[in-house]
Design a protein around this motif. Structure first.
Motif, mmCIF file in Angstrom:
data_model
loop_
_atom_site.group_PDB
_atom_site.id
_atom_site.type_symbol
_atom_site.label_atom_id
_atom_site.label_comp_id
_atom_site.label_asym_id
_atom_site.label_seq_id
_atom_site.Cartn_x
_atom_site.Cartn_y
_atom_site.Cartn_z
ATOM 1 N N MET A 1 0.844 -1.190 0.000
ATOM 2 C CA MET A 1 0.000 0.000 0.000
ATOM 3 C C MET A 1 0.883 1.246 0.000
ATOM 4 S SD MET A 1 -2.783 1.231 2.861
ATOM 5 C CE MET A 1 -3.437 2.895 2.826
ATOM 6 N N THR A 2 0.618 2.177 -0.910
ATOM 7 C CA THR A 2 1.400 3.400 -1.022
ATOM 8 C C THR A 2 0.488 4.612 -0.912
ATOM 9 O OG1 THR A 2 2.965 2.296 -2.487
ATOM 10 C CG2 THR A 2 3.011 4.683 -2.468
ATOM 11 N N THR A 3 0.922 5.600 -0.126
ATOM 12 C CA THR A 3 0.177 6.843 0.009
ATOM 13 C C THR A 3 1.169 7.978 0.161
ATOM 14 O OG1 THR A 3 -1.610 7.971 1.202
ATOM 15 C CG2 THR A 3 -0.051 6.677 2.528
ATOM 16 N N GLN A 4 0.692 9.174 0.455
ATOM 17 C CA GLN A 4 1.575 10.332 0.568
ATOM 18 C C GLN A 4 1.079 11.268 1.662
ATOM 19 O OE1 GLN A 4 2.078 13.515 -2.660
ATOM 20 N NE2 GLN A 4 3.866 12.200 -3.069
ATOM 21 N N ILE A 5 2.021 11.815 2.427
ATOM 22 C CA ILE A 5 1.698 12.842 3.409
ATOM 23 C C ILE A 5 2.511 14.079 3.074
ATOM 24 C CG2 ILE A 5 1.073 11.225 5.231
ATOM 25 C CD1 ILE A 5 3.808 11.638 6.483
ATOM 26 N N GLU A 6 2.058 15.246 3.567
ATOM 27 C CA GLU A 6 2.759 16.493 3.306
ATOM 28 C C GLU A 6 3.209 17.119 4.607
ATOM 29 O OE1 GLU A 6 0.551 19.137 0.849
ATOM 30 O OE2 GLU A 6 0.297 17.680 -0.801
ATOM 31 N N LEU A 7 4.476 17.570 4.617
ATOM 32 C CA LEU A 7 5.033 18.309 5.743
ATOM 33 C C LEU A 7 5.397 19.696 5.220
ATOM 34 C CD1 LEU A 7 7.453 15.577 7.164
ATOM 35 C CD2 LEU A 7 5.078 15.995 7.813
ATOM 36 N N GLY A 8 4.434 20.606 5.220
ATOM 37 C CA GLY A 8 4.650 21.904 4.592
ATOM 38 C C GLY A 8 4.787 21.706 3.092
ATOM 39 N N ASP A 9 5.951 22.113 2.552
ATOM 40 C CA ASP A 9 6.156 21.967 1.104
ATOM 41 C C ASP A 9 6.874 20.668 0.754
ATOM 42 O OD1 ASP A 9 8.545 22.625 2.250
ATOM 43 O OD2 ASP A 9 9.178 24.018 0.678
ATOM 44 N N ILE A 10 7.073 19.791 1.728
ATOM 45 C CA ILE A 10 7.759 18.526 1.487
ATOM 46 C C ILE A 10 6.743 17.396 1.406
ATOM 47 C CG2 ILE A 10 9.444 16.862 2.370
ATOM 48 C CD1 ILE A 10 10.835 19.152 3.794
ATOM 49 N N LYS A 11 6.744 16.693 0.275
ATOM 50 C CA LYS A 11 5.867 15.539 0.105
ATOM 51 C C LYS A 11 6.636 14.268 0.481
ATOM 52 C CE LYS A 11 2.822 17.366 -3.514
ATOM 53 N NZ LYS A 11 3.208 18.775 -3.344
ATOM 54 N N VAL A 48 3.843 11.729 12.910
ATOM 55 C CA VAL A 48 4.615 12.191 14.066
ATOM 56 C C VAL A 48 6.089 11.823 13.905
ATOM 57 C CG1 VAL A 48 4.987 11.855 16.547
ATOM 58 C CG2 VAL A 48 2.667 12.198 15.663
ATOM 59 N N PHE A 49 6.330 10.597 13.429
ATOM 60 C CA PHE A 49 7.711 10.161 13.189
ATOM 61 C C PHE A 49 8.384 11.063 12.160
ATOM 62 C CE2 PHE A 49 10.539 7.786 10.312
ATOM 63 C CZ PHE A 49 11.550 7.421 11.197
ATOM 64 N N ALA A 50 7.685 11.352 11.054
ATOM 65 C CA ALA A 50 8.254 12.197 9.999
ATOM 66 C C ALA A 50 8.563 13.592 10.524
ATOM 67 C CB ALA A 50 7.296 12.258 8.811
ATOM 68 N N ILE A 51 7.653 14.147 11.307
ATOM 69 C CA ILE A 51 7.870 15.485 11.867
ATOM 70 C C ILE A 51 9.088 15.490 12.790
ATOM 71 C CG2 ILE A 51 6.892 17.218 13.432
ATOM 72 C CD1 ILE A 51 4.128 16.487 12.261
ATOM 73 N N SER A 52 9.263 14.409 13.539
ATOM 74 C CA SER A 52 10.405 14.332 14.462
ATOM 75 C C SER A 52 11.735 14.311 13.721
ATOM 76 C CB SER A 52 10.278 13.095 15.357
ATOM 77 O OG SER A 52 10.550 11.911 14.628
ATOM 78 N N ARG A 53 11.708 13.897 12.451
ATOM 79 C CA ARG A 53 12.945 13.813 11.645
ATOM 80 C C ARG A 53 13.013 14.924 10.598
ATOM 81 N NH1 ARG A 53 15.490 9.060 11.714
ATOM 82 N NH2 ARG A 53 17.225 10.435 11.112
ATOM 83 N N LEU A 54 12.154 15.934 10.742
ATOM 84 C CA LEU A 54 12.066 16.969 9.714
ATOM 85 C C LEU A 54 13.392 17.720 9.544
ATOM 86 C CD1 LEU A 54 10.233 18.292 7.664
ATOM 87 C CD2 LEU A 54 9.409 19.838 9.457
ATOM 88 N N GLY A 55 14.073 17.994 10.638
ATOM 89 C CA GLY A 55 15.357 18.695 10.558
ATOM 90 C C GLY A 55 16.365 17.914 9.746
ATOM 91 N N TRP A 56 16.430 16.610 9.981
ATOM 92 C CA TRP A 56 17.354 15.749 9.232
ATOM 93 C C TRP A 56 16.972 15.683 7.763
ATOM 94 C CZ3 TRP A 56 16.821 11.125 6.501
ATOM 95 C CH2 TRP A 56 18.020 10.478 6.179
ATOM 96 N N ILE A 57 15.656 15.597 7.493
ATOM 97 C CA ILE A 57 15.180 15.553 6.110
ATOM 98 C C ILE A 57 15.628 16.808 5.359
ATOM 99 C CG2 ILE A 57 13.133 15.654 4.635
ATOM 100 C CD1 ILE A 57 11.708 13.912 6.753
ATOM 101 N N LYS A 58 15.443 17.977 5.979
ATOM 102 C CA LYS A 58 15.811 19.229 5.327
ATOM 103 C C LYS A 58 17.320 19.311 5.105
ATOM 104 C CE LYS A 58 11.889 22.011 6.908
ATOM 105 N NZ LYS A 58 11.460 23.174 7.736
ATOM 106 N N GLN A 59 18.078 18.800 6.066
ATOM 107 C CA GLN A 59 19.538 18.801 5.942
ATOM 108 C C GLN A 59 19.984 17.947 4.753
ATOM 109 O OE1 GLN A 59 21.761 16.596 8.977
ATOM 110 N NE2 GLN A 59 23.162 18.331 9.142
#
Length: 238
Positions: A1-11, A48-59
């Motif tokens: 199963m595949t889906t998508q979430i958005e964190l601001g402008d990051i898909k 919640v997990f994705a948000i917790s790693r948002l800084g690393w994702i942006k880096q």
């Protein structure tokens, strides 16, 4: 199963799989973000997990955006080409014989028939790179098979647009990107060890990392070095 979430402008692509742990990856060249999560995990927990790693994702995304890109090759005299991490200046010679590539001192000599189109020149050089890689791989696999206690049934070399290598652990095959022939030899060895480790552990979990630490203590150094080197101008990590 595949889906998508958005964190601001990051898909973020979310793939639910029959796995035990959640895994986050950011892929070059454009910083595509993917989360692989267990089937039982709900989307709120994943978010919640994705948000917790948002800084690393942006880096990671910033690092990939800043990574050097090769300009498109035009196959002109004195153009720079790389072989095993070393820079060579192209010399095109038109001759009435079969096309060939030869390294001589700091020159890459490309012999082609008069009037050969750029696309054909590229095909000749690409085929030459593929052969260099095919020659280098068997001895490295033979070196690491007894050390890792694994067996590679077959290897394939091909142009890959999104990764340096891949592994089919069920068929016990590995695939390697022809671009690796342009990179330092230790980068090729790192990718081979990486893919062979997937024969023992298919995912990038803690066991995989522990195995990599055991087989190649400086693997993260080589990974970072590989990902900092200029990559093809195409949109195509590790």
């Amino acid at each position: 199963m595949t889906t998508q979430i958005e964190l601001g402008d990051i898909k973020v692509d979310v793939v639910l799989k029959d796995i035990k742990n959640i895994h986050l990856s950011v892929y070059p060249p454009n910083g595509r973000v993917k989360i692989s999560a267990p089937l039982r995990m709900d989307m709120d927990t994943i978010r919640v997990f994705a948000i917790s790693r948002l800084g690393w994702i942006k880096q990671q995304r910033k690092k990939f955006r800043e990574q050097a890109r090769e300009t498109p090759r035009e196959y002109l005299d004195l153009e720079s080409h790389y072989v095993w991490g070393k820079r060579y200046l192209l010399k095109v010679i038109e001759v009435c014989e079969a096309p060939s590539v030869e390294l001589k001192h700091n020159k890459m000599i490309l012999r082609v028939r008069p009037g050969t189109a750029d696309e054909k020149k590229q095909a000749v050089v690409d085929a030459w790179y593929r052969e260099q890689l095919k020659k280098a791989i068997p001895s490295l696999i033979a070196k690491w098979e007894p050390l890792m206690d694994v067996k590679v049934e077959r290897f394939f070399v091909q142009r890959m647009k999104t990764k340096w290598g891949s592994c089919n652990h069920k068929a016990r095959n590995i695939r390697l990107n022809t671009e690796l022939a342009k990179k330092p030899p230790e980068c090729l060895e790192y990718i081979i060890i990486h893919e062979m480790t997937h024969l023992l552990e298919p995912t990038h979990n803690s066991r995989f990392i522990a195995l990599m630490d055991r087989f190649m203590s400086k693997w993260q150094f080589y990974r970072d070095r590989l990902n900092q080197l200029p990559v093809s101008h195409e949109n195509w990590i590790y």
